[in-house]
Design a protein around this motif. Structure first.
Motif, PDB file in Angstrom:
ATOM      1  N   THR A 192      36.532  43.250  23.068  1.00 56.78           N
ATOM      2  CA  THR A 192      37.843  43.308  22.398  1.00 56.78           C
ATOM      3  C   THR A 192      38.885  42.649  23.290  1.00 56.78           C
ATOM      4  N   ILE A 193      39.584  41.707  22.712  1.00 55.67           N
ATOM      5  CA  ILE A 193      40.669  41.025  23.424  1.00 55.67           C
ATOM      6  C   ILE A 193      41.989  41.629  22.980  1.00 55.67           C
ATOM      7  N   SER A 194      42.892  41.796  23.943  1.00 56.33           N
ATOM      8  CA  SER A 194      44.227  42.306  23.609  1.00 56.33           C
ATOM      9  C   SER A 194      45.227  41.725  24.590  1.00 56.33           C
ATOM     10  N   ARG A 195      46.495  41.990  24.322  1.00 53.59           N
ATOM     11  CA  ARG A 195      47.550  41.492  25.213  1.00 53.59           C
ATOM     12  C   ARG A 195      48.684  42.500  25.266  1.00 53.59           C
ATOM     13  N   ASP A 196      49.405  42.485  26.376  1.00 49.43           N
ATOM     14  CA  ASP A 196      50.615  43.286  26.519  1.00 49.43           C
ATOM     15  C   ASP A 196      51.697  42.327  26.997  1.00 49.43           C
ATOM     16  N   ASP A 197      52.503  41.860  26.072  1.00 52.48           N
ATOM     17  CA  ASP A 197      53.524  40.875  26.421  1.00 52.48           C
ATOM     18  C   ASP A 197      54.580  41.455  27.355  1.00 52.48           C
ATOM     19  N   SER A 198      54.762  42.762  27.342  1.00 54.53           N
ATOM     20  CA  SER A 198      55.759  43.382  28.230  1.00 54.53           C
ATOM     21  C   SER A 198      55.295  43.336  29.689  1.00 54.53           C
ATOM     22  N   LYS A 199      53.981  43.207  29.866  1.00 55.84           N
ATOM     23  CA  LYS A 199      53.420  43.157  31.224  1.00 55.84           C
ATOM     24  C   LYS A 199      52.878  41.772  31.563  1.00 55.84           C
ATOM     25  N   ASN A 200      53.042  40.821  30.657  1.00 56.63           N
ATOM     26  CA  ASN A 200      52.499  39.464  30.859  1.00 56.63           C
ATOM     27  C   ASN A 200      51.018  39.525  31.232  1.00 56.63           C
ATOM     28  N   THR A 201      50.289  40.347  30.534  1.00 53.91           N
ATOM     29  CA  THR A 201      48.880  40.565  30.862  1.00 53.91           C
ATOM     30  C   THR A 201      48.017  40.496  29.608  1.00 53.91           C
ATOM     31  N   PHE A 202      46.831  40.018  29.808  1.00 54.18           N
ATOM     32  CA  PHE A 202      45.852  39.711  28.766  1.00 54.18           C
ATOM     33  C   PHE A 202      44.565  40.431  29.190  1.00 54.18           C
ATOM     34  N   TYR A 203      43.860  41.013  28.213  1.00 55.56           N
ATOM     35  CA  TYR A 203      42.733  41.869  28.561  1.00 55.56           C
ATOM     36  C   TYR A 203      41.447  41.464  27.843  1.00 55.56           C
ATOM     37  N   LEU A 204      40.331  41.843  28.459  1.00 56.35           N
ATOM     38  CA  LEU A 204      39.035  41.727  27.798  1.00 56.35           C
ATOM     39  C   LEU A 204      38.295  43.042  28.022  1.00 56.35           C
ATOM     40  N   GLN A 205      38.205  43.837  26.964  1.00 59.76           N
ATOM     41  CA  GLN A 205      37.440  45.080  27.019  1.00 59.76           C
ATOM     42  C   GLN A 205      36.010  44.766  26.608  1.00 59.76           C
ATOM     43  N   MET A 206      35.084  45.043  27.516  1.00 62.41           N
ATOM     44  CA  MET A 206      33.682  44.713  27.266  1.00 62.41           C
ATOM     45  C   MET A 206      32.882  46.006  27.161  1.00 62.41           C
ATOM     46  N   ASN A 207      32.306  46.248  26.012  1.00 62.47           N
ATOM     47  CA  ASN A 207      31.470  47.438  25.772  1.00 62.47           C
ATOM     48  C   ASN A 207      30.033  47.004  25.508  1.00 62.47           C
ATOM     49  N   SER A 208      29.140  47.963  25.564  1.00 63.51           N
ATOM     50  CA  SER A 208      27.716  47.706  25.276  1.00 63.51           C
ATOM     51  C   SER A 208      27.223  46.483  26.033  1.00 63.51           C
ATOM     52  N   LEU A 209      27.531  46.438  27.302  1.00 61.76           N
ATOM     53  CA  LEU A 209      27.196  45.262  28.096  1.00 61.76           C
ATOM     54  C   LEU A 209      25.691  45.074  28.233  1.00 61.76           C
ATOM     55  N   ARG A 210      25.310  43.813  28.254  1.00 65.10           N
ATOM     56  CA  ARG A 210      23.907  43.408  28.375  1.00 65.10           C
ATOM     57  C   ARG A 210      23.748  42.571  29.633  1.00 65.10           C
ATOM     58  N   THR A 211      22.521  42.448  30.094  1.00 70.49           N
ATOM     59  CA  THR A 211      22.284  41.650  31.293  1.00 70.49           C
ATOM     60  C   THR A 211      22.732  40.203  31.089  1.00 70.49           C
ATOM     61  N   GLU A 212      22.630  39.732  29.846  1.00 73.17           N
ATOM     62  CA  GLU A 212      23.021  38.337  29.585  1.00 73.17           C
ATOM     63  C   GLU A 212      24.547  38.136  29.589  1.00 73.17           C
ATOM     64  N   ASP A 213      25.314  39.209  29.730  1.00 72.42           N
ATOM     65  CA  ASP A 213      26.761  39.077  29.875  1.00 72.42           C
ATOM     66  C   ASP A 213      27.165  38.837  31.329  1.00 72.42           C
ATOM     67  N   THR A 214      26.187  38.882  32.235  1.00 76.68           N
ATOM     68  CA  THR A 214      26.482  38.584  33.639  1.00 76.68           C
ATOM     69  C   THR A 214      27.036  37.171  33.761  1.00 76.68           C
ATOM     70  N   ALA A 215      28.225  37.053  34.339  1.00 76.87           N
ATOM     71  CA  ALA A 215      28.893  35.756  34.390  1.00 76.87           C
ATOM     72  C   ALA A 215      30.172  35.877  35.200  1.00 76.87           C
ATOM     73  N   VAL A 216      30.707  34.732  35.563  1.00 81.95           N
ATOM     74  CA  VAL A 216      32.091  34.665  36.029  1.00 81.95           C
ATOM     75  C   VAL A 216      32.955  34.486  34.790  1.00 81.95           C
ATOM     76  N   TYR A 217      33.958  35.335  34.657  1.00 84.03           N
ATOM     77  CA  TYR A 217      34.858  35.299  33.503  1.00 84.03           C
ATOM     78  C   TYR A 217      36.191  34.703  33.939  1.00 84.03           C
ATOM     79  N   TYR A 218      36.612  33.691  33.198  1.00 89.09           N
ATOM     80  CA  TYR A 218      37.884  33.019  33.469  1.00 89.09           C
ATOM     81  C   TYR A 218      38.867  33.285  32.333  1.00 89.09           C
ATOM     82  N   CYS A 219      40.118  33.531  32.688  1.00 90.11           N
ATOM     83  CA  CYS A 219      41.150  33.494  31.653  1.00 90.11           C
ATOM     84  C   CYS A 219      41.806  32.119  31.727  1.00 90.11           C
TER      85      CYS A 219
END
Lengths: 113, 123
Positions: free
Chosen positions: B71-98
């Protein structure tokens, strides 16, 4: 979904020689309203984030050496490095941002002969 | 100067959850469309998802492999952007870039990237 396919997968080029990478999209990435191709080229080195080289298919990003150039329109695009330098070693990706999902090509590894 | 700083990566077990954050500065965050991109070890770049600015509808889109789990979300009051990752799998192993997907019709898209944060999914 638009699929991006690059060729070749790898390239070995002598210093000072030309390197050419091709990118083909499964659908046109040209937006008529803007008259732009929504296509970028990136250089990726280990441990570093991707670096934008070319946007709108042919516009060089700020600070990028003029040996890098992009061409093409519609579905067929090319990145050319006119005179390969040692620091150009890396993996190069094309990406469309015409629609979602945005997609990258599989990458082309460039090495020095 | 645009700055994007990711945080929140780490080691998590399969089926676990993790939330990544991306703190932005140097531009009008509320006007920006933001994307997450990842790179698994030895693999290519993969677009994960994007959120539009609220003025452009705030639409969120995901890549097929993560849809329904991330789930992607944002909080413009904090100038921050999020990625909530659930049900993670081994194939989600990675470097994540915004990355700054789009700011306006003039500036190049995907010009600015964070340094990345490593997510390792392993038992």
């Amino acid at each position: 979904d638009i699929v991006m396919t690059q060729s070749p997968d790898s390239l070995v080029v002598s210093l000072g020689e030309r390197a050419t990478i091709n990118c083909k999209s499964s659908q046109s990435v040209l937006r008529g309203t803007a008259n732009r191709d929504y296509l970028g080229w990136y250089q990726k080195k280990p441990g570093q984030p991707p670096k934008l080289l070319i946007y709108w298919a042919s516009t060089r990003a700020s600070g990028v050496p003029d040996r890098f150039s992009g061409s093409g329109s519609g579905t067929d695009f090319t990145l050319t490095i006119s005179s390969l330098q040692a620091e150009d070693v890396g993996v190069y990706y094309c990406q469309h941002y015409h629609s979602v999902p945005r997609a990258f090509g599989q990458g082309t590894k460039v090495e020095i002969k | 100067e645009v700055q994007l700083v990711e945080s929140g990566g780490g080691l998590v077990k399969p089926a676990g959850s993790l939330r990544l954050s991306c703190a932005a500065s140097g531009f009008t965050f509320s006007n920006a469309w933001m994307s997450w991109v990842r790179q698994a070890p030895g693999k290519g770049l993969e677009w994960v998802g994007r959120i539009r600015s609220k003025t452009d509808g705030g639409t969120i889109d995901y890549a097929a492999p993560v849809k329904g789990r991330f789930t992607i979300s944002r909080d413009d009051s904090k100038n921050t952007f999020y990625l909530q990752m659930n049900s993670l799998r081994t194939e989600d192993t990675a470097v994540y870039y915004c990355t700054l997907d789009r700011l306006n019709d003039v500036d190049p898209q995907f010009r600015d990237w964070g340094q990345g944060t490593l997510v390792t999914v392993s038992s």
